[in-house]
Design an enzyme around this catalytic site. Structure first.
Site, short mmCIF file in Angstrom:
data_model
loop_
_atom_site.label_atom_id
_atom_site.label_comp_id
_atom_site.label_asym_id
_atom_site.label_seq_id
_atom_site.Cartn_x
_atom_site.Cartn_y
_atom_site.Cartn_z
N ARG A 274 1.16 -1.52 0.37
CA ARG A 274 -0.32 -0.06 0.52
C ARG A 274 1.29 1.61 0.67
O ARG A 274 2.01 0.89 0.67
CB ARG A 274 -0.88 -0.05 0.77
CG ARG A 274 -2.03 -1.05 1.19
CD ARG A 274 -3.31 -0.05 0.11
NE ARG A 274 -4.35 -1.59 0.30
CZ ARG A 274 -4.52 -2.59 -0.20
NH1 ARG A 274 -3.90 -2.50 -1.03
NH2 ARG A 274 -5.22 -2.88 -0.43
N GLU B 43 -3.62 7.47 -5.67
CA GLU B 43 -4.09 6.63 -6.91
C GLU B 43 -5.61 6.44 -7.40
O GLU B 43 -6.73 6.70 -6.63
CB GLU B 43 -3.68 4.89 -6.38
CG GLU B 43 -4.15 4.37 -5.82
CD GLU B 43 -3.54 3.05 -5.59
OE1 GLU B 43 -2.32 3.08 -5.50
OE2 GLU B 43 -4.15 2.16 -6.23
N HIS C 65 -1.34 -0.49 -10.15
CA HIS C 65 -2.29 -1.37 -9.38
C HIS C 65 -2.70 -2.56 -9.25
O HIS C 65 -3.80 -2.83 -9.71
CB HIS C 65 -3.35 -0.48 -8.62
CG HIS C 65 -3.22 -1.51 -7.10
ND1 HIS C 65 -3.49 0.13 -5.91
CD2 HIS C 65 -3.31 -2.45 -6.34
CE1 HIS C 65 -4.12 -1.52 -5.19
NE2 HIS C 65 -4.25 -2.82 -5.87
C1 8YV Z 1 -6.38 -5.54 -5.42
C2 8YV Z 1 -5.61 -5.05 -3.41
O1 8YV Z 1 -5.63 -5.02 -6.71
O2 8YV Z 1 -5.45 -7.33 -2.39
C3 8YV Z 1 -5.60 -6.14 -2.41
O3 8YV Z 1 -5.82 -5.62 -1.79
O4 8YV Z 1 -5.38 -4.31 -3.91
C4 8YV Z 1 -5.24 -6.22 -5.09
O5 8YV Z 1 -5.26 -7.37 -5.11
C5 8YV Z 1 -7.69 -4.72 -5.76
O6 8YV Z 1 -8.12 -5.25 -4.18
C6 8YV Z 1 -8.34 -4.85 -6.61
O7 8YV Z 1 -9.39 -3.37 -7.02
#
Ligand code: 8YV
Length: 315
Positions: free
Chosen positions: A234, A263, A281
């Site tokens: 993050r 983002e 991301h």
């Molecule tokens: C995904 C993520 O891009 O798992 C997470 O917490 O940030 C990522 O795997 C996201 O959740 C999908 O939008």
């Protein structure tokens, strides 16, 4: 069959939407022009939220939905969900762990190789005709044999470490406690000390207040002008303005980033840099993994409304 009303916070691929729409009544929050009014108009009816890792569900949204029973996250990260607010009202929370672990680790390693070997710049070199006009691409940096630091040896960090070990790299990690003894990985409890002994530092921490700015100026300085920072966790884990300062002054060698503050509208200072690899991301973004994530999100929602045990509960 009763179709519970679900607030859908963000888009999903069509195969997920087809399955969700057969079982639930979806309300597309992300398409609403006036989001507050949209929520207000259907507040009594909404029994579930389907969201994404980076989007979560904040306190005011939870408070606006008096009949909310479950928040299902498409992603493993829970930092954007107000877990205290959910807990206070016995609202169930689920995420999609495990199914994305290998994918995210693969992508971290892909970023390491791409950054170290100049894969993106070399592609431009060929396309632009520079190869024919100017000759060979500048020499890049070796990966095998280098010292890797893993900041956060959770599920994803462990898989990154295993992959790096297969590349013949020297592995050390920082975590709350020693958890890599069996593999012979060095435990370094202090992030700056870990950075100081690393050529490449992977950030694989959980997001949230406990890890906010764990990669601070001291850690970045310790990684140094030849160092490579890779963040697949993050953006909050890194002091982004310290990172930008260090990249601009070359106090840090290079950063490969899949996550950013604010983002998808990232700080434009990043765009002016030639010592960054910028990704939107997308560490878990393959068809296979996103299908598994979508299925798990669906299975959690369906289990809840059918009174069955939730496959992957957090609360
Ligand atoms: C995904 C993520 O891009 O798992 C997470 O917490 O940030 C990522 O795997 C996201 O959740 C999908 O939008």
């Amino acid at each position: 069959m009763d179709k519970p009303d679900i607030l859908q916070m963000a888009p999903y691929p069509s195969w997920d939407i087809d399955a969700l729409e057969r079982r639930f009544s979806l309300h597309r929050y992300f398409e609403a022009a006036d989001k507050d009014a949209f929520v207000r108009d259907r507040a009594e009816r909404i029994r579930g939220i389907a969201t994404r890792g980076e989007m979560g569900a904040g306190r005011s949204l939870i408070a606006a939905l008096p009949n909310l029973e479950i928040i299902a996250v498409y992603g493993v990260g829970l930092d954007a969900v107000d877990l205290d607010a959910a807990c206070d009202r016995d609202i169930r929370v689920t995420n999609t762990p495990d199914v994305l672990t290998q994918e995210v680790a693969d992508f971290g390693v892909a970023m390491m190789l791409a950054a170290s070997r100049g894969v993106v710049g070399a592609d431009h070199w060929v396309r632009s005709g520079a190869w024919a006009e100017r000759g060979y691409y500048p020499l890049q940096t070796r990966v095998f044999g280098k010292r890797v630091g893993i900041l956060g040896l959770g599920r994803i960090g462990r898989e990154v470490a295993r992959r790096c070990a297969a590349f013949g790299m020297d592995i050390a990690y920082c975590d709350l406690k020693e958890r890599g003894a069996a593999e012979g990985w060095a435990f370094i409890p202090d992030p700056a000390e870990l950075a100081g002994r690393s050529d490449i530092l992977f950030v694989t921490l959980t997001g949230g207040p406990a890890t906010r700015h764990m990669v601070d100026r001291a850690v970045i300085r310790a990684l140094g002008p030849a160092g490579l920072l890779i963040n697949i966790s993050r953006a909050s884990t890194v002091d982004e303005s310290a990172l930008l300062d260090a990249l601009e002054t070359r106090a840090l060698g290079f950063a490969a980033l899949d996550v950013f503050n604010g983002e998808p509208r990232i700080n434009p200072r990043f765009l002016a840099l030639d010592n960054v690899l910028l990704q939107p991301h997308q560490a878990s973004a393959t068809v296979e993994t996103r299908k598994a994530m979508g299925k798990l999100l669906y299975d959690n929602l369906a289990a809840h409304f059918e009174g069955r045990v939730l496959p992957t509960p957090v609360l």
